[in-house]
Enzyme design. Sequence first.
Site, short mmCIF file in Angstrom:
data_model
loop_
_atom_site.label_atom_id
_atom_site.label_comp_id
_atom_site.label_asym_id
_atom_site.label_seq_id
_atom_site.Cartn_x
_atom_site.Cartn_y
_atom_site.Cartn_z
CD GLU A 247 3.40 -5.17 20.29
OE1 GLU A 247 3.57 -3.99 20.69
OE2 GLU A 247 3.38 -6.16 21.03
CG ASP A 248 6.90 -6.91 13.33
OD1 ASP A 248 7.91 -7.04 14.05
OD2 ASP A 248 6.58 -7.71 12.43
CB SER A 249 6.33 -0.34 14.29
OG SER A 249 6.61 -0.54 12.91
CB VAL B 21 1.72 -6.04 14.82
CG1 VAL B 21 0.81 -7.04 15.52
CG2 VAL B 21 2.29 -6.63 13.54
#
Length: 610
Positions: free
Chosen positions: A426-428, A430
């Site tokens: 997941e994105d940082s 998120v």
Amino acid sequence: GASAARFIDTLSTSSTPAKVAQPAQPPAPSQADNAPGPASDADGSVLGKRAAEAPPPDEPSSKQLQVEAAQQGCGDAANGQLGAKADQSAAGVSEEEHMSEQQQACPPCSLCLGILQLLGSSQASSSSGLPVETAGASQASQDAGRGSAAAPSGQQQQQQGIEAQALPGLDTAAICSALLNCGIEFETFGIEISLPAGVVLRERIILEHLSHMYRRGVFEGLRPDHIISLKPILRNTLSKSLSAALGPSKRFLEGQAADVMVCVSVDHQASRMEFRALVEDQVRFQQRKPQQQQQRSGGGPGGRQRNQGQADPPAAVSDEQVLGLSTDKAVNLIGSPPPHIFRKLYSWPPRAEAQQPATVSFNLNRAPLLLAGRYLKRRRGMPQSTWFDPKTGERIGLVSLAERITEAVLPVYRADEGKFISGGREDSDVRMMGEGRPFVLEIVNARRNHPTENELRGIEESLRASGHGAEAIGLRACTRAAVAKIKEAEESKEKTYEALCWAERALTPELVSKLLAVKHLEVMQDTPIRVLQRRAPKVRSKHVSIEGVDLLPSNPCYFKLRIRTQAGTYVKEFCHGEFGRTHPNLGTLLDCQTEILQLDVVAVHMPDWP
């Protein structure tokens, strides 16, 4: 060496005197020997005209003399290794000096490059009481007994026997000592043997010349799999010796599944130059290939045809090209020429290059241990893995989640490093909530086996109490099948997200009902602008289902959207549309502008994990 001597001696006493060395007192020729035409052996097989063309027994050919020399060398090598051992201790001669004298008295066997002779030298070293305890072994044993949690430094790692060590021979006692004093807990051990490519070259020399000289006799139909290579012989010999020395508590295990791998590397520098003939032949073949393709009239594709009366073009090959051959490349070259060309390149018997012995080294590799579980990321701004600026090399963002989990696990295993493998990322910004995302941690050079259930729960509790936002749940030992399962699910698994969104106008009950009716909606997504620097521009088809819409009572323009998506869906771009690069999107469904404010992953649907 002894096996080779017996083998050649068997040939020399067979009924084919033309191709092997003659005995000192040759028997009187029989009527069958004097009869014209092809000769037959004891089984009635015809040897053909090669037997009739043989020189008389009292005039041995040069090839016979070479075979005699090889036989004598193998016999001396096999029988002369241990002769002077009793006098060595009395004379106060060091092991190195004694081995040097042995090498001068017994040159390396030209068939096995002296590798089988190393087994004899190892037996001599073991019987002489030569001290073989590795440096720092006592300290390593004390550390293992105390259960030290700190990962060893580079110097300590070398003392524990994990780094490569040179051996005077295939010394079982030294390997056994390193295994017992390296500080590694193990129940099974395996053996990997790395041999010089010159051994494979000699195997084909034996194959080609035996199958050619006796193609109608005992070696008719000889295939490469009929020749037993040195590698299984050495592995079998070492495994039996080590099993006897280590005792019944340590088991030898075939394959890569053993707790500790003993990696034995045998090298023979002088034999590398023997590949010059193969390299030159390959160069000449490539030079002739275009001309042969033009001149070929009826032959099939490929083939290594030589035009009659045509001289081979010169092949300029440097020593660097020959010495720079990798083992895989050298082995491929050995199998390249057809038999009739190979026999022209290499004569029988093989020559001993500069009479130099082979060198041996070994190191111990602990098979990586695999730990499976699920991770939770409760803080935004934490990357899953470490980020570095490609231009400056500086770290970007906070300490990664992988680092947090790895630093909690390695001290328990007394390991050097860990490799984090996850089922997606997941994105940082998120969070990963709910039941967590599956991951596997590959633990490299662990000094102990998997901890108990209580110790694994202790790792989970320490992460939970740390407060940095990285947690792990359901930790348990796993196999390589778990890693394969993660890889297979990368494109097939589904995920559920919760997104805090904003719409340009307040959502009415009709609009909410319209969103809840979206099931398995096909969405076409172009590569997002934010990842174009690392992803290829491509339009991807994904499926999206909306499972819930919760309006904020204070402002119905804000709402939580619960959506289930196919793996690889860019959820942020679905929520704001990215200038129409994702279509349809949340904005087109509501017929107004939309934005996403926050995003959480609440479920990664992988049943039966870990």
